[in-house]
Write a protein that holds these residues in place. Structure first.
Motif, short mmCIF file in Angstrom:
data_model
loop_
_atom_site.label_atom_id
_atom_site.label_comp_id
_atom_site.label_asym_id
_atom_site.label_seq_id
_atom_site.Cartn_x
_atom_site.Cartn_y
_atom_site.Cartn_z
N ARG A 120 0.83 -1.20 0.00
CA ARG A 120 0.00 0.00 0.00
C ARG A 120 0.87 1.25 0.00
O ARG A 120 0.60 2.22 -0.73
N ASP A 121 1.92 1.26 0.81
CA ASP A 121 2.80 2.42 0.87
C ASP A 121 3.51 2.65 -0.45
O ASP A 121 3.70 3.80 -0.88
N HIS A 122 3.91 1.55 -1.10
CA HIS A 122 4.56 1.69 -2.40
C HIS A 122 3.58 2.26 -3.43
O HIS A 122 3.94 3.10 -4.26
N LEU A 123 2.32 1.81 -3.38
CA LEU A 123 1.30 2.35 -4.28
C LEU A 123 1.12 3.84 -4.05
O LEU A 123 1.03 4.63 -5.00
N ARG A 124 1.11 4.24 -2.79
CA ARG A 124 0.96 5.67 -2.48
C ARG A 124 2.12 6.48 -3.08
O ARG A 124 1.91 7.56 -3.65
N GLU A 125 3.34 5.95 -2.97
CA GLU A 125 4.50 6.65 -3.53
C GLU A 125 4.45 6.70 -5.05
O GLU A 125 4.77 7.73 -5.66
#
Length: 452
Positions: A357-362
């Motif tokens: 999820r954090d990678h998607l946000r970035e």
């Protein structure tokens, strides 16, 4: 029976009637063509396949007030012959040149070097281009001379190749006996080709320079809500109407090397109609409240290519600021979709598959045209969260969900649509009839069908 009144020529005459109805100029060349500047087609000799008279007119019309050296430089690049390359490689290079524009440089009156990209076609105003169909044009190759039935020239560029057979003759013969021979004997007529039409007056099929016969497809509908009819008339009105032809050439051709060998892809009838239905709906994207609809397809109908056609046409027509988030529910599907987008050259950046999820946000904060994610990224960790967190508030984001009947009928989809990515627009793809319960959830996410 004389040449002019044979059954083959009757089909050719019927084709001429349809093309003239569509606004094409039609010329008959065999035994009537003269050469030179004042000749019928302004060819210097029979080996030429670019009608430079009309190409020069188009270059001056779409790129006015340049020195003649600039136009000649563009013509030289377009006409340049390429050695030691496969036909499909040459076709791809010419396609890029013709659709993206021709880079030229020249020195102005002040001695300053000027660089320009010259337009060859006006894609925004299709009828401003010049459309000429030439019957029985003799073309000389390195060893042989051949006389194709009809060549369709747009601004002097041979975009459409038409091979005709007499009624009752198996259309496969047009491919195995004639088209294959033309590609061997006069390959340069296909360097610029957009698509090839085969017809015997009743059956008609369209394909590309790399299409095996089994992948030459019918064109049954001009409009999606009309009854499907396989005929010469439907084929030509569906593909050679001036607006449709320029749309097909600009937006519905791909070159794919994802399977190893480079192949050329032309959209099928259902893809052309369905994609344009999505685009027409998307012109009012701000009023749709995020619901672009559902694109229905059958198995083996080229779903991944349809997604590419939609995304790339939106980029061309609406500007390049949109990011497409491609959502699937299986790693294998994500890989297949990623390979297709990479194979056709849509993706040039690496690491656009969201690992978390954090990678998607970035990724969504960065400048990517395409991002890939599994629907499972939108789950909730019940030990840490009671509600799914916001991932992005971007509005210039379009989410395309594969297998929408499966991925969008549950909590993950609700988290994505209403909490994680609430301001995006959503388009679903499905090939499965949706039951009542699934239909409620699916329409809640995407809206109604745009193609079926």
């Amino acid at each position: 029976m004389s040449y002019e009144y044979s059954e083959d020529r009757l089909v050719e005459a019927a084709t001429q009637d349809v093309l003239e109805e569509l606004g094409w100029q039609v010329e008959y060349a065999w035994t009537k063509e003269t050469f030179g500047e004042d000749g019928l087609l302004c060819r210097e000799d029979r080996s030429e396949v670019i009608l430079k008279r009309y190409l020069l007119q188009a270059l001056k019309q779409f790129n006015p007030n340049l020195p003649n050296v600039a136009y000649q430089h563009a013509i030289d690049q377009i006409s340049q012959k390429t050695a030691d390359k496969k036909l499909v490689q040459i076709n791809k290079e010419k396609y890029t040149l013709l659709t993206k524009g021709v880079d030229v440089s020249f020195t102005n009156d002040k001695g300053t070097l000027i660089k320009k990209k010259l337009k060859v076609f006006d894609f925004d105003n299709p009828t401003k281009n010049h459309f000429l169909a030439v019957r029985q044009l003799e073309v000389v190759g390195d060893l042989y001379t051949r006389r194709p039935d009809i060549i369709g020239f747009v601004n002097g560029i041979p975009l459409v190749f038409i091979e005709l057979k007499a009624p009752g003759i198996d259309l496969r013969n047009a491919y195995t006996q004639n088209l294959s021979d033309y590609k061997d004997a006069i390959p340069h007529i296909f360097y610029y080709n957009a698509f090839i039409i085969l017809s015997n007056g009743t059956d008609a099929r369209v394909g590309t320079v790399t299409s095996p016969y089994k992948f030459f497809s019918e064109w049954k509908r001009i409009e999606e809500d009309k009854e499907g009819i396989v005929s010469l008339d439907t084929m030509f009105k569906g593909t050679c109407n001036k607006t449709r032809l320029m749309d097909l050439f600009e937006n519905f051709i791909l070159f794919d090397n994802s399977a190893g060998d480079l192949i050329k892809i032309l959209a099928k009838n259902h893809q052309f109609l369905g994609v344009n239905k999505v685009l027409n709906k998307a012109t009012g994207i701000e009023e749709l409240k995020g619901k672009l609809g559902v694109f229905w397809h059958t198995q083996g109908s080229g779903k991944s290519y349809s997604m590419v056609f939609i995304a790339q046409k939106i980029h061309r027509k609406f500007g390049g600021s949109y990011t497409f988030l491609m959502v699937t529910d299986r790693t294998e599907l994500e890989g297949q979709l990623y390979d297709t987008f990479t194979g056709v050259g849509a993706i040039t950046q690496k690491n656009v598959k969201a690992k978390s999820r954090d990678h998607l946000r970035e990724l969504l904060k960065e400048n990517h045209r395409y991002i890939f994610s599994l629907i499972h990224k939108f789950s909730i960790d019940k030990k840490k969260e009671s509600e799914y967190p916001l991932i992005t508030d971007r509005k210039n984001l379009i989410v395309i969900s594969d297998e929408a009947h499966r991925t969008q009928a549950g909590t993950f989809a609700q988290n994505m649509r209403f909490y994680g990515i609430p301001y995006a627009s959503y388009l679903g793809f499905t090939g499965t009839p949706i039951i009542k319960e699934e239909k409620h959830f699916t329409e809640n996410i995407f809206g109604k069908y745009v193609s079926i």
